[in-house]
Scaffold this active site. Structure first.
Site, PDB file in Angstrom:
ATOM      1  N   LYS A 199      51.957  60.066  47.485  1.00 58.31           N
ATOM      2  CA  LYS A 199      53.027  59.684  48.426  1.00 58.31           C
ATOM      3  C   LYS A 199      54.163  59.047  47.650  1.00 58.31           C
ATOM      4  O   LYS A 199      55.338  59.375  47.865  1.00 58.31           O
ATOM      5  CB  LYS A 199      52.495  58.641  49.426  1.00 58.31           C
ATOM      6  CG  LYS A 199      51.763  59.172  50.612  1.00 58.31           C
ATOM      7  CD  LYS A 199      51.587  58.035  51.633  1.00 58.31           C
ATOM      8  CE  LYS A 199      50.541  58.354  52.664  1.00 58.31           C
ATOM      9  NZ  LYS A 199      50.249  57.257  53.572  1.00 58.31           N
ATOM     10  N   GLU A 242      38.008  60.912  51.922  1.00 55.19           N
ATOM     11  CA  GLU A 242      38.988  59.870  51.615  1.00 55.19           C
ATOM     12  C   GLU A 242      38.313  58.500  51.493  1.00 55.19           C
ATOM     13  O   GLU A 242      38.769  57.639  50.758  1.00 55.19           O
ATOM     14  CB  GLU A 242      40.055  59.838  52.727  1.00 55.19           C
ATOM     15  CG  GLU A 242      41.438  59.486  52.217  1.00 55.19           C
ATOM     16  CD  GLU A 242      42.536  59.802  53.224  1.00 55.19           C
ATOM     17  OE1 GLU A 242      43.308  60.730  52.984  1.00 55.19           O
ATOM     18  OE2 GLU A 242      42.608  59.110  54.257  1.00 55.19           O
ATOM     19  N   HIS A 267      27.290  84.770  57.091  1.00 55.96           N
ATOM     20  CA  HIS A 267      27.739  86.020  56.488  1.00 55.96           C
ATOM     21  C   HIS A 267      28.843  85.783  55.474  1.00 55.96           C
ATOM     22  O   HIS A 267      29.612  86.683  55.156  1.00 55.96           O
ATOM     23  CB  HIS A 267      28.206  86.976  57.594  1.00 55.96           C
ATOM     24  CG  HIS A 267      27.106  87.302  58.550  1.00 55.96           C
ATOM     25  ND1 HIS A 267      26.314  88.420  58.437  1.00 55.96           N
ATOM     26  CD2 HIS A 267      26.616  86.600  59.608  1.00 55.96           C
ATOM     27  CE1 HIS A 267      25.414  88.424  59.405  1.00 55.96           C
ATOM     28  NE2 HIS A 267      25.569  87.322  60.127  1.00 55.96           N
TER      29      HIS A 267
HETATM   30  O1  PA5 Z   1      42.941  57.470  56.738  1.00 58.11           O
HETATM   31  C1  PA5 Z   1      44.098  57.201  56.475  1.00 58.11           C
HETATM   32  O2  PA5 Z   1      44.531  56.040  56.461  1.00 58.11           O
HETATM   33  C2  PA5 Z   1      45.111  58.301  56.205  1.00 58.11           C
HETATM   34  O3  PA5 Z   1      44.536  59.524  56.015  1.00 58.11           O
HETATM   35  C3  PA5 Z   1      46.110  58.368  57.349  1.00 58.11           C
HETATM   36  O4  PA5 Z   1      45.459  58.695  58.546  1.00 58.11           O
HETATM   37  C4  PA5 Z   1      47.226  59.381  57.093  1.00 58.11           C
HETATM   38  O5  PA5 Z   1      47.766  59.189  55.834  1.00 58.11           O
HETATM   39  C5  PA5 Z   1      48.326  59.227  58.133  1.00 58.11           C
HETATM   40  O6  PA5 Z   1      48.820  57.928  58.112  1.00 58.11           O
HETATM   41  P1  PA5 Z   1      49.678  57.316  59.272  1.00 58.11           P
HETATM   42  O7  PA5 Z   1      48.868  57.274  60.509  1.00 58.11           O
HETATM   43  O8  PA5 Z   1      50.023  55.948  58.783  1.00 58.11           O
HETATM   44  O9  PA5 Z   1      50.882  58.181  59.430  1.00 58.11           O
END
Ligand code: PA5
Length: 478
Positions: free
Chosen positions: A447, A304, A333
């Site tokens: 989203k 990410e 394996h």
């Molecule tokens: O790294 C990030 O910002 C995202 O992957 C969030 O952790 C994930 O979308 C969850 O978001 P939130 O903690 O706002 O619910």
């Protein structure tokens, strides 16, 4: 009196090591990296180091300070844990992504592999831990078959306070708890969220839930060392002070300007140069089940943060390395055939352990069968470590780039180092790639499309855009 983990000698004996021999041309051959290529990056490395320092100084990387600025937070967490742990048999995290992967990884690393199956006494008096990080209806409904709500505490973790997956889980749980427990329900919910922003903060304040704060400048995937990870860890008896001390120790190691001595910079530089040579896959392969879920946590962090379409100047670059999780010896394996003989498009990261928490001796039987007898008398510890070295050698011989991170043992201190190492390396790789490692626009698009399809107010324009997407053609559906 200082604790063992605060003593310098002990800390040095627990130093995590990074071995990158098998990334270099002199070892792995032509698909490797020459020292001259690193020397050629001098200006780029200096620029990245400067940017890291400036961002840290200007509050652009608040997660770097987490090992130092949480004395009060740790105290609050430990006090809260001590005040509730006897009442609860089960602790359930509701969260996703950065609000779930760290808690899973740390719990699996430090605690007994069958922690939830142990009696409460054998768990040190701490509750069982479950992490609900999906909205598959079957999973959440099934949870109710195994937990008693009267003795279950739910920790809603969301930085943004608006994540549909987490908030919808919270809405379901809240209603069920209130139906069953009435006024008492509020004692069964603890929130971890931003101090001001998002939907969960005003809800927590208004409805009187105990809550913890995710600091404003710390993004989801960099938040494991905030109450996001610290509360679930402490709730399972994990020493969170030691975890933070490990991170602080790694921070010191990552401060050096000597690039060849800086584990985070080297990790980033070698992967960056690897990417330039088409190594767009980053395999993390721990040789211990306890670190298996570190692979999942790392996968989110690396993917990410570094998977980006645009660079900082707005140029289309489409960069990133695809993280792959593997486990030694199991995946020898399954995956290693590909790693050895498949395309040279990977950097394989072994994560080894010098001392396992236990030792297991193979009995001296079948000595009349040479192909089994040679195992007798040896330990599984030696076998798994030998298999790790042998796989490393096989990949080296095959000309496949690999590196090895070694933990003297898996404990809170070494785990804190490992988490922090990967986080700093990710930040540094972002600078080298000249991208923003701290946003996730590709995730936002999905989203927003969900909100539009689900009829969330304010997403009408997005809905119109979606309605114009091409119809699926039956010809291509069999
Ligand atoms: O790294 C990030 O910002 C995202 O992957 C969030 O952790 C994930 O979308 C969850 O978001 P939130 O903690 O706002 O619910």
């Amino acid at each position: 009196m200082s604790k063992q983990f605060e003593k310098k000698d002990w800390q040095d004996s627990m130093r995590v090591r990074f071995d990158f021999n098998n990334m270099m041309t002199s070892y792995v051959g032509e698909s490797g990296i020459n020292e001259s290529e690193i020397a050629d990056m001098e200006l780029q490395i200096e620029k990245a180091e400067k940017a890291m320092k400036e961002k840290r100084a200007n509050g652009g990387m608040d997660w770097r300070e987490l090992p130092y600025n949480q004395t009060e937070v740790v105290k609050d967490i430990n006090e809260y844990v001590n005040s509730v742990k006897d009442e609860f048999e089960t602790f359930v995290v509701l969260g996703i992504g950065g609000s779930a992967l760290g808690p899973i990884a740390v719990q699996q690393a430090i605690n007994h592999p069958y922690y939830n199956e142990l009696s409460k006494e054998k768990r040190g008096g701490y509750p069982k831990l479950y992490v609900m990080d999906n909205i598959d209806p079957e999973k959440l409904v099934s949870l109710f078959d195994i937990v008693d709500l009267e003795t279950t505490l739910f920790n809603v973790i969301t930085k943004s306070g608006s994540t549909s997956e987490t908030m919808s889980q919270f809405m379901i749980i809240k209603e069920i708890l209130e139906e069953k427990l009435g006024e008492k329900a509020k004692k069964h919910i603890v929130c971890t969220t931003d101090a001001k922003n998002g939907n969960l903060r005003p809800i927590a304040d208004k409805e009187g839930y105990k809550s913890f704060i995710i600091p404003a400048g710390v993004g989801g995937r960099f938040s494991e060392l905030t109450p996001v990870g610290l509360l679930p860890a402490a709730m399972c008896g994990i020493d969170i002070e030691q975890l933070l001390a490990g991170a602080a120790y790694m921070d010191e190691l990552c401060k050096t300007d000597n690039t060849f001595k800086n584990p985070a910079s080297m990790y980033a530089i070698l992967n960056y140069l690897g990417m330039k040579k088409g190594k767009n896959i980053s395999v993390v392969m721990p040789y211990t089940d306890s670190l298996k879920y570190i692979g999942d946590w790392y996968a989110q962090l690396w993917a990410e943060s570094l998977g980006k379409k645009y660079d900082n100047e707005g140029k289309v670059v489409n960069v990133g390395q695809t993280p792959v999780r593997a486990l030694g010896a199991t995946d020898q394996h399954s995956q290693v055939q590909l790693y050895a003989e498949g395309p040279k498009d990977k950097v394989i990261v072994f994560v080894g352990v010098n001392n396992y928490k236990t030792s297991l001796t193979i009995p001296n039987i079948y000595s009349d069968i040479p192909s089994l007898g040679f195992l007798g008398g040896a330990t599984h510890n030696k076998l798994i470590q030998t298999e790790q070295m042998a796989t490393e050698y096989a990949l080296l011989k095959a000309g496949q780039s690999n590196m090895t991170i070694t933990l003297p043992e898996v404990n809170e201190f070494t785990l804190g180092q490992l988490l922090y190492l990967f986080e700093v390396a990710t930040g540094f790789a972002g600078e080298l790639l000249n991208i923003n490692a701290f946003d996730q626009p590709g995730v936002e698009e999905g989203k927003n499309a969900t909100y539009a399809m689900f009829g969330r107010p304010g997403y009408e324009e997005k809905k119109e855009e979606l309605d114009k997407r091409p119809e699926k053609n039956d010809k291509y559906i069999i």
